[in-house]
Design a protein around this motif. Structure first.
Motif, PDB file in Angstrom:
ATOM      1  N   UNK A 519      19.745  -1.123   1.654  1.00 20.51           N
ATOM      2  CA  UNK A 519      20.097  -1.067   0.325  1.00 20.51           C
ATOM      3  C   UNK A 519      18.971  -1.068  -1.065  1.00 20.51           C
ATOM      4  N   UNK A 520      18.229  -1.639  -0.567  1.00 15.62           N
ATOM      5  CA  UNK A 520      17.251  -1.614  -1.853  1.00 15.62           C
ATOM      6  C   UNK A 520      16.454  -0.310  -1.519  1.00 15.62           C
ATOM      7  N   UNK A 525      20.162  -0.445  -4.597  1.00 13.41           N
ATOM      8  CA  UNK A 525      21.068  -0.762  -4.571  1.00 13.41           C
ATOM      9  C   UNK A 525      21.268  -2.660  -4.839  1.00 13.41           C
ATOM     10  N   UNK A 526      20.791  -2.660  -5.626  1.00 13.60           N
ATOM     11  CA  UNK A 526      20.844  -4.410  -6.008  1.00 13.60           C
ATOM     12  C   UNK A 526      22.074  -5.267  -5.769  1.00 13.60           C
ATOM     13  N   UNK A 527      22.982  -4.739  -6.001  1.00 18.49           N
ATOM     14  CA  UNK A 527      24.822  -5.001  -5.992  1.00 18.49           C
ATOM     15  C   UNK A 527      24.930  -5.447  -4.779  1.00 18.49           C
ATOM     16  N   UNK A 529      22.903  -5.199  -2.095  1.00 22.41           N
ATOM     17  CA  UNK A 529      21.988  -6.196  -1.440  1.00 22.41           C
ATOM     18  C   UNK A 529      22.432  -7.723  -1.589  1.00 22.41           C
ATOM     19  N   UNK A 530      22.440  -7.797  -2.808  1.00 23.29           N
ATOM     20  CA  UNK A 530      22.889  -9.667  -3.314  1.00 23.29           C
ATOM     21  C   UNK A 530      24.084  -9.509  -2.605  1.00 23.29           C
ATOM     22  N   UNK A 531      24.853  -9.275  -2.621  1.00 22.98           N
ATOM     23  CA  UNK A 531      26.420  -9.569  -1.894  1.00 22.98           C
ATOM     24  C   UNK A 531      26.262  -9.657  -0.408  1.00 22.98           C
ATOM     25  N   UNK A 532      25.342  -8.761   0.167  1.00 25.95           N
ATOM     26  CA  UNK A 532      24.712  -9.451   1.866  1.00 25.95           C
ATOM     27  C   UNK A 532      24.419  -9.897   1.930  1.00 25.95           C
ATOM     28  N   UNK A 533      23.055 -10.414   0.745  1.00 28.53           N
ATOM     29  CA  UNK A 533      22.284 -11.888   1.068  1.00 28.53           C
ATOM     30  C   UNK A 533      22.664 -13.105   0.771  1.00 28.53           C
ATOM     31  N   UNK A 534      23.773 -12.868  -0.011  1.00 30.11           N
ATOM     32  CA  UNK A 534      23.994 -14.438  -0.400  1.00 30.11           C
ATOM     33  C   UNK A 534      25.611 -14.856   0.738  1.00 30.11           C
ATOM     34  N   UNK A 555      17.642 -11.586  -8.763  1.00 32.42           N
ATOM     35  CA  UNK A 555      16.002 -12.137  -8.518  1.00 32.42           C
ATOM     36  C   UNK A 555      16.279 -11.424  -7.658  1.00 32.42           C
ATOM     37  N   UNK A 556      16.896 -10.222  -6.941  1.00 32.56           N
ATOM     38  CA  UNK A 556      17.235  -9.808  -5.603  1.00 32.56           C
ATOM     39  C   UNK A 556      16.262  -8.509  -4.906  1.00 32.56           C
ATOM     40  N   UNK A 557      14.928  -8.908  -5.261  1.00 28.06           N
ATOM     41  CA  UNK A 557      14.133  -8.070  -4.613  1.00 28.06           C
ATOM     42  C   UNK A 557      13.164  -7.656  -2.608  1.00 28.06           C
ATOM     43  N   UNK A 558      12.388  -6.454  -2.852  1.00 29.12           N
ATOM     44  CA  UNK A 558      11.811  -6.569  -1.620  1.00 29.12           C
ATOM     45  C   UNK A 558      10.969  -7.615  -1.713  1.00 29.12           C
TER      46      UNK A 558
END
Length: 629
Positions: A519-520, A525-527, A529-534, A555-558
Motif C-alpha cells: 500500500x505504501x 496509502x498510509x491509512x 497500511x496502518x489499518x493492516x498493520x494494526x 508513524x507507519x512508513x517503510x
C-alpha cells in the motif's frame, strides 16, 4: 505429509537428490520409460509428489537458515556458518551450503519441468483434473526460481526437463526480470487452477498458498528498480487482499486474542500446529510414521539458536543430555543482535507485545533430574554474592506426554515439575539461567540464585557482542543469550534434537505485512497500511492491552514496516530477502544494526557466488563468472 509421500515413486528422476551434473541432468534408474510411467495418472501423481522433496532440506535445516536468515540485522555468530553471518572469505564458490541450495532448487525445477512437460500426455484426466494437479508443479517451480534469482541473480532459467533437452554444456544467463516473468506466470496458473482445499493431504499447496506467494513475489520484484515498480506493488496489494478480504472462503484466518492469551501465542501453541489456520504454505511433517524425505530427522531449527547449556549453563544445572525442550546444544551458535533484542523488541519486563516471549527462551531450568547445589568455585567464578554458596536449584525435568500414542518413546523436558517459588524471591526455584532483554542492576543480579546475563553483559558499548578479549566475563557471557523458541512446542518434541511439528514457509500474518508495505509502495496509502498493520499488532496482545499496540497512521512508513517484519517473522527464514528488497544490505545499515559484520562488500555480497561444481562442469564458465567472488 504422509499423504503426499505415501505412493510409490514409479520412476525416480534422480539416482540421488544431490546431483552434481553441470546441466542439472538426471539419471533414470528404472527400466520403465518416462513415456509409460508419467502418462499413467498414478505415475504422474508420484512425479508431482516428488516436486515437494526440496522443501524438506531448507526449512528447519541449516542449508536454508544460512542463506535465508543469516547475514542480516537480526543474528550473528562468531564461528557458526561465518560465510553467511560475517561475509568472510569462506563465502566463495566452494561454500557447501550454497552448493546444496543451488542443487536442491534446480532439482525441484527439473522435477516440476518434467511434470509440466508430461501433463498433456496423462491418460484418464479431465482438463480440470490435469490442470489442478500440474498447478502444484507450477507453484513449486515458481518457489524454486524465486529462491534461485534472489540468491544468485540472473542465472540459468530452465523451462524444459533435462530428460527432453539432454545435456546443455553451454547454458545461457537469463535476466532477473525474465525470471520474475516466469515466476509470476507460474503463480497465476496456480491461482487459477489449484483447489481451495486439498482435503486431508496436509502440506499440499492450495489456492491460499498461490495467492500468498504471488503477493510476496510481486512485492519482491519492486527491488529491481523497474519503471513500473509501483504497478507491481499494487498487484502485490491486490493479491494479498484477495486472501485478507476472503479469509473464510479460503479457509484461513488469524488467531484472536482473549483475556488470557494473545492470538500470536495461539499461533505457536503446539495444539494448533497440525491444523494451523494461519499457515498458507508449509513443510508438513509426518509425525506418526516419519515417512518424510529424511524420515525423523526434522525440526532442528531450535538447536542452531540455542545458548550454551552444556558448558556455562551446566555449572548452574542445565544439560543438553536430559532435556528435550530447548534442543541439543551441540550445534549452537546463532545469537540475536542487540538491535533485535533491545531496539526492535521493547526492553521491558512486561511488554504488551507477546512476540518477544513467543520468539525467545529467556528462562532455562535445572534439567539434571536432581537438585543442583551451587558450589563456592561457581559463585566465585561468576562473581556472585557469597551468600549463595550452598543454595539449591530444584530439579524441574520429568517425563511428560506418556499418553500420546504417536510418540515412539517418552519426552523429557525441564520446566515440568517443581515449578514453584517457595523462597518467595519472585523467581521459580528451578531457574538456572536467565537472559532477559532488559537491564537489571549489577547488585541485584549478583544476589540472584541463578546466572543472570542481560544486554549490559552481552554487548559492548558499540553494540558488538562481547568476546573473551573485550570483557572480563566475556568468555562466559558471549555464549549466554535468549534462544529462539519458535518451532519448539513441547507438544511435538520427539527428542532433544528432533522436533516433529509442521513448519510454516508462508503464513497469513506475513501477507498482512506484505499488503501494508505494498500500500505504501504503490500509492503511499498510509491509512490502508496502518489499518493492516494494526490488525497484526493488536492480535499480539491480550485483549486488555490491545490498545497499547495501536500505531498511529503518521508513524507507519517503510522503515517501520521493516521493523515490524522483524518482530513478527524473526527466525522464519525471510530476513535476507527483506533487507535485499529494502536496499539495506549495506555497510552503513549493518554499522547501525549489526556492527559485528565488518567484511560486507556491497559490490558482490548482495548475491551469492555461483557454485564451483557448476562452473567446472560447463564449457562456457567465463560467460557466468563467479558473481564477483
Amino acid at each position: 505429509m504422509k499423504k503426499i509421500f505415501n505412493k510409490t515413486i514409479v520412476v525416480l528422476l534422480l539416482s540421488t537428490w544431490f546431483f552434481t551434473a553441470c546441466d542439472l541432468d538426471e539419471v533414470n534408474p528404472s527400466t520403465v520409460s518416462p513415456e509409460v510411467a508419467y502418462t499413467d495418472p498414478e505415475g504422474f501423481e508420484s512425479l508431482v509428489n516428488y516436486c515437494y522433496d526440496g522443501l524438506y532440506y531448507f526449512y528447519g535445516k541449516i542449508d536454508g537458515i544460512g542463506p535465508l536468515e543469516m547475514g542480516t540485522d537480526l543474528w550473528i555468530s562468531e564461528s557458526k556458518e561465518s560465510a553467511f553471518t560475517l561475509y568472510n572469505s569462506t563465502m566463495n564458490t566452494e561454500q557447501s551450503k550454497l552448493k546444496v541450495f543451488w542443487q536442491g532448487m534446480y532439482s525441484t525445477v527439473n522435477y516440476c519441468n518434467t511434470a509440466i512437460y508430461f501433463a498433456d500426455q496423462v491418460e484418464g484426466y479431465t482438463e480440470e483434473e490435469k490442470n489442478r494437479k500440474v498447478a502444484e508443479a507450477y507453484f513449486l517451480r515458481a518457489w524454486s526460481n524465486f529462491n534461485i534469482v534472489e540468491q544468485f541473480g540472473g542465472v540459468v532459467l530452465r523451462t524444459e526437463p533435462s530428460i527432453v533437452t539432454g545435456a546443455d554444456n553451454y547454458p545461457e544467463r537469463s535476466t532477473e526480470a525474465e525470471f520474475y516473468d516466469l515466476i509470476i506466470s507460474d503463480l497465476k496458473f496456480a491461482c487459477d487452477h489449484l483447489p481451495v482445499d486439498q482435503g486431508y493431504e496436509r502440506g499440499r499447496v492450495a489456492k491460499k498458498a498461490a495467492y500468498g506467494m504471488l503477493a510476496k513475489v510481486y512485492l519482491q520484484r519492486t527491488r529491481l528498480g523497474e519503471s513500473n515498480a509501483s504497478e507491481y506493488a499494487n498487484l502485490a496489494l491486490e493479491a494479498a487482499l484477495e486472501l485478507i478480504d476472503n479469509q473464510e472462503a479460503y479457509g484461513v484466518g488469524l488467531y484472536d486474542s482473549d483475556d488470557s492469551i494473545s492470538g500470536y501465542s495461539k499461533l505457536w501453541d503446539g495444539r494448533n500446529n497440525k491444523t494451523n489456520k494461519e499457515y498458507l504454505f508449509l513443510e508438513a511433517v509426518d509425525h506418526e510414521t516419519f515417512f518424510n524425505p529424511d524420515w525423523s530427522n526434522r525440526g532442528r531449527t531450535r538447536q542452531y539458536y540455542l545458548m550454551d547449556l552444556k558448558r556455562v549453563g551446566a555449572e548452574w544445572g542445565t544439560t543438553e543430555k536430559y532435556c528435550s525442550w530447548y534442543g541439543r546444544a551441540n550445534d549452537r551458535g546463532f545469537k540475536p543482535t542487540r538491535y533485535l533484542l533491545t531496539e526492535l523488541f521493547e526492553p521491558v519486563k512486561d511488554p504488551a507485545d507477546t512476540r518477544f516471549k513467543e520468539t525467545f527462551f529467556t528462562e532455562y531450568y535445572n534439567s539434571r533430574w536432581k537438585d543442583h547445589e551451587l558450589k563456592q568455585e561457581v559463585i566465585d567464578k561468576y562473581q556472585k554474592d557469597p551468600s549463595l554458596v550452598g543454595h539449591v536449584i530444584k530439579n524441574t525435568v520429568y517425563t511428560i506426554f506418556e499418553d500420546k500414542s504417536y510418540y515412539a518413546g517418552k519426552v523429557n523436558a525441564s520446566g515440568t515439575v517443581n515449578m514453584v517459588d517457595e523462597d518467595e524471591d519472585g523467581y521459580l526455584d528451578g531457574l538456572s539461567v536467565f537472559t532477559p532483554n532488559y537491564t537489571i542492576a549489577a547488585e541485584e543480579k549478583a544476589k540472584m540464585p541463578f546466572l543472570c546475563v542481560d544486554p549490559s553483559d552481552m554487548f559492548e558499548a558499540n553494540g558488538k557482542w562481547v568476546t573473551s578479549t573485550t570483557s572480563e566475563m566475556g568468555t562466559y557471557y558471549k555464549d549466554c543469550y535468549p534462544s529462539m523458541r519458535k518451532y519448539s512446542s513441547l507438544f511435538w518434541i520427539y527428542n532433544n534434537q528432533k522436533w516433529q511439528g509442521d513448519i510454516a514457509i508462508l503464513r497469513l500474518g506475513e501477507v498482512y505485512l506484505i499488503a501494508a508495505e505494498a500500500a505504501l509502495r504503490s500509492s503511499d496509502n498510509k491509512a490502508k497500511a496502518a489499518e493492516l498493520v494494526n490488525v497484526i499488532r493488536q492480535r499480539c496482545a491480550v485483549t486488555s492491552r490491545a490498545s497499547e499496540m495501536v500505531v498511529a497512521q503518521a508513524d507507519v512508513d517503510l522503515d517501520f514496516l521493516l521493523e515490524e517484519r522483524a518482530r513478527e517473522l524473526a527466525g522464519e527464514q525471510t530476513r535476507w530477502y527483506d533487507l535485499k528488497r529494502y536496499g539495506k544490505l549495506t555497510n552503513s545499515y549493518f554499522a547501525q544494526t549489526n556492527p559485528d559484520i565488518v567484511d560486507f562488500n556491497e559490490s558482490k555480497h548482495t548475491i551469492r557466488p555461483i557454485p564451483q561444481t557448476f562452473l567446472d562442469a560447463i564449457a562456457n564458465p567465463d560467460e557466468f563468472g563467479t558473481n564477483g567472488y
